[in-house]
Design a protein around this motif. Structure first.
Motif, PDB file in Angstrom:
ATOM      1  N   PHE A  52       0.813  -1.216   0.000  1.00 15.10           N
ATOM      2  CA  PHE A  52       0.000   0.000   0.000  1.00 15.10           C
ATOM      3  C   PHE A  52       0.845   1.265   0.000  1.00 15.10           C
ATOM      4  O   PHE A  52       0.520   2.235  -0.674  1.00 15.10           O
ATOM      5  CB  PHE A  52      -0.911   0.053   1.231  1.00 15.10           C
ATOM      6  CG  PHE A  52      -2.012  -0.960   1.249  1.00 15.10           C
ATOM      7  CD1 PHE A  52      -2.659  -1.356   0.094  1.00 15.10           C
ATOM      8  CD2 PHE A  52      -2.415  -1.518   2.446  1.00 15.10           C
ATOM      9  CE1 PHE A  52      -3.682  -2.291   0.120  1.00 15.10           C
ATOM     10  CE2 PHE A  52      -3.439  -2.448   2.496  1.00 15.10           C
ATOM     11  CZ  PHE A  52      -4.078  -2.833   1.330  1.00 15.10           C
ATOM     12  N   LYS A  53       1.933   1.271   0.751  1.00 16.79           N
ATOM     13  CA  LYS A  53       2.614   2.525   1.046  1.00 16.79           C
ATOM     14  C   LYS A  53       3.980   2.706   0.395  1.00 16.79           C
ATOM     15  O   LYS A  53       4.436   3.834   0.265  1.00 16.79           O
ATOM     16  CB  LYS A  53       2.796   2.655   2.570  1.00 16.79           C
ATOM     17  CG  LYS A  53       1.525   2.538   3.363  1.00 16.79           C
ATOM     18  CD  LYS A  53       0.869   3.857   3.544  1.00 16.79           C
ATOM     19  CE  LYS A  53      -0.375   3.721   4.396  1.00 16.79           C
ATOM     20  NZ  LYS A  53      -0.450   4.677   5.455  1.00 16.79           N
ATOM     21  N   ILE A  54       4.672   1.639   0.039  1.00 19.67           N
ATOM     22  CA  ILE A  54       6.038   1.766  -0.461  1.00 19.67           C
ATOM     23  C   ILE A  54       6.069   1.469  -1.952  1.00 19.67           C
ATOM     24  O   ILE A  54       5.617   0.411  -2.390  1.00 19.67           O
ATOM     25  CB  ILE A  54       7.001   0.790   0.283  1.00 19.67           C
ATOM     26  CG1 ILE A  54       6.899   0.961   1.788  1.00 19.67           C
ATOM     27  CG2 ILE A  54       8.419   0.951  -0.208  1.00 19.67           C
ATOM     28  CD1 ILE A  54       7.296   2.323   2.305  1.00 19.67           C
ATOM     29  N   GLU A  55       6.587   2.411  -2.713  1.00 18.44           N
ATOM     30  CA  GLU A  55       6.782   2.203  -4.143  1.00 18.44           C
ATOM     31  C   GLU A  55       8.274   2.029  -4.373  1.00 18.44           C
ATOM     32  O   GLU A  55       9.038   2.981  -4.262  1.00 18.44           O
ATOM     33  CB  GLU A  55       6.249   3.385  -4.932  1.00 18.44           C
ATOM     34  CG  GLU A  55       4.743   3.523  -4.871  1.00 18.44           C
ATOM     35  CD  GLU A  55       4.254   4.686  -5.706  1.00 18.44           C
ATOM     36  OE1 GLU A  55       4.845   4.957  -6.772  1.00 18.44           O
ATOM     37  OE2 GLU A  55       3.290   5.331  -5.289  1.00 18.44           O
ATOM     38  N   PHE A 158      -0.411   0.274  10.791  1.00 16.77           N
ATOM     39  CA  PHE A 158       0.045   1.051   9.641  1.00 16.77           C
ATOM     40  C   PHE A 158       0.602   2.407  10.073  1.00 16.77           C
ATOM     41  O   PHE A 158       1.597   2.868   9.518  1.00 16.77           O
ATOM     42  CB  PHE A 158      -1.077   1.243   8.632  1.00 16.77           C
ATOM     43  CG  PHE A 158      -1.404   0.029   7.816  1.00 16.77           C
ATOM     44  CD1 PHE A 158      -0.749  -1.190   8.005  1.00 16.77           C
ATOM     45  CD2 PHE A 158      -2.376   0.080   6.841  1.00 16.77           C
ATOM     46  CE1 PHE A 158      -1.051  -2.302   7.251  1.00 16.77           C
ATOM     47  CE2 PHE A 158      -2.687  -1.025   6.077  1.00 16.77           C
ATOM     48  CZ  PHE A 158      -2.024  -2.219   6.277  1.00 16.77           C
ATOM     49  N   SER A 159      -0.036   3.046  11.040  1.00 15.07           N
ATOM     50  CA  SER A 159       0.484   4.344  11.496  1.00 15.07           C
ATOM     51  C   SER A 159       1.837   4.170  12.183  1.00 15.07           C
ATOM     52  O   SER A 159       2.717   5.022  12.056  1.00 15.07           O
ATOM     53  CB  SER A 159      -0.507   5.056  12.406  1.00 15.07           C
ATOM     54  OG  SER A 159      -0.662   4.356  13.609  1.00 15.07           O
ATOM     55  N   PHE A 160       2.022   3.049  12.894  1.00 14.15           N
ATOM     56  CA  PHE A 160       3.319   2.761  13.508  1.00 14.15           C
ATOM     57  C   PHE A 160       4.378   2.502  12.433  1.00 14.15           C
ATOM     58  O   PHE A 160       5.491   3.043  12.492  1.00 14.15           O
ATOM     59  CB  PHE A 160       3.196   1.557  14.446  1.00 14.15           C
ATOM     60  CG  PHE A 160       4.488   1.158  15.090  1.00 14.15           C
ATOM     61  CD1 PHE A 160       5.084   1.961  16.048  1.00 14.15           C
ATOM     62  CD2 PHE A 160       5.130  -0.014  14.711  1.00 14.15           C
ATOM     63  CE1 PHE A 160       6.291   1.597  16.631  1.00 14.15           C
ATOM     64  CE2 PHE A 160       6.327  -0.381  15.283  1.00 14.15           C
ATOM     65  CZ  PHE A 160       6.912   0.422  16.252  1.00 14.15           C
ATOM     66  N   LEU A 161       4.031   1.692  11.423  1.00 16.12           N
ATOM     67  CA  LEU A 161       4.993   1.423  10.341  1.00 16.12           C
ATOM     68  C   LEU A 161       5.250   2.654   9.476  1.00 16.12           C
ATOM     69  O   LEU A 161       6.319   2.765   8.875  1.00 16.12           O
ATOM     70  CB  LEU A 161       4.524   0.247   9.488  1.00 16.12           C
ATOM     71  CG  LEU A 161       4.660  -1.132  10.131  1.00 16.12           C
ATOM     72  CD1 LEU A 161       4.114  -2.211   9.200  1.00 16.12           C
ATOM     73  CD2 LEU A 161       6.097  -1.432  10.500  1.00 16.12           C
ATOM     74  N   ASP A 162       4.286   3.586   9.417  1.00 22.72           N
ATOM     75  CA  ASP A 162       4.524   4.859   8.720  1.00 22.72           C
ATOM     76  C   ASP A 162       5.723   5.579   9.321  1.00 22.72           C
ATOM     77  O   ASP A 162       6.539   6.163   8.607  1.00 22.72           O
ATOM     78  CB  ASP A 162       3.298   5.773   8.812  1.00 22.72           C
ATOM     79  CG  ASP A 162       2.206   5.402   7.840  1.00 22.72           C
ATOM     80  OD1 ASP A 162       2.473   4.642   6.889  1.00 22.72           O
ATOM     81  OD2 ASP A 162       1.068   5.879   8.042  1.00 22.72           O
TER      82      ASP A 162
END
Length: 175
Positions: A52-55, A158-162
């Motif tokens: 979802f978050k890393i490209e 997800f907020s922690f991994l952000d």
């Protein structure tokens, strides 16, 4: 935005350490409460976060690293999880513009849908390997409560991994 290997390695290392900690807690605490057949698959949540978050062009290698670290704690093979993770991240890459995590409810629902897709992919691979559909039905009844727990944890996780991956609003690593 392309991400250099130098930026990925520290975050991936911390993520794998977090996975180790969560796997140890999951495999030691749940049996204390009599839940010996259940193990919360935090690896799936980590791979969904990465999708979802890393490209990054190294996403498949990151998935392999997470699955390989997860394989220390389970008898399930790392290869099926890697294949499922890469296929799901390909689907996520096509849908990335449609996926927005503007609320906790949307994060929970999206995570649950992709976990179900994960189950379908791994079950298909298991069916090809075993040729027996009975085990897949049995596995589904274990998957359901595990996936609900993971979906409910997803917004916080997800907020922690952000923070670990230094992700900005649009899902790219901060410079």
């Amino acid at each position: 935005m392309r991400v250099n290997t130098v930026e990925i390695l520290p975050s991936l290392f911390i993520t794998i350490l977090i996975l180790f900690l969560l796997e140890v807690l999951s495999t030691s605490v749940l049996p204390l409460f009599g839940l010996v057949n259940y193990m919360i698959p935090f690896n799936v949540l980590i791979i969904l976060f990465l999708g979802f978050k890393i490209e990054s062009p190294y996403l498949a290698i990151m998935i392999l690293c997470v699955q390989y670290a997860h394989s220390i704690f389970t008898i399930e093979g790392w290869e099926m999880g890697t294949i499922a993770g890469v296929l799901i991240c390909i689907v996520i890459s096509y849908l990335r513009d449609l996926l927005h995590f503007s609320s906790n409810l949307l994060t929970i629902v999206t995570t649950q849908l992709f976990q179900f897709l994960w189950f379908l992919v791994t079950s298909s691979l298991l069916y090809l390997k075993l040729g027996d559909f009975g085990y897949i039905i049995q596995k589904f009844w274990r998957f359901l409560p595990e996936s609900i727990v993971l979906s409910l944890l997803a917004p916080f996780f997800f907020s922690f991994l952000d923070k670990v991956w230094r992700v900005r609003g649009e899902g790219l690593m901060a410079e």
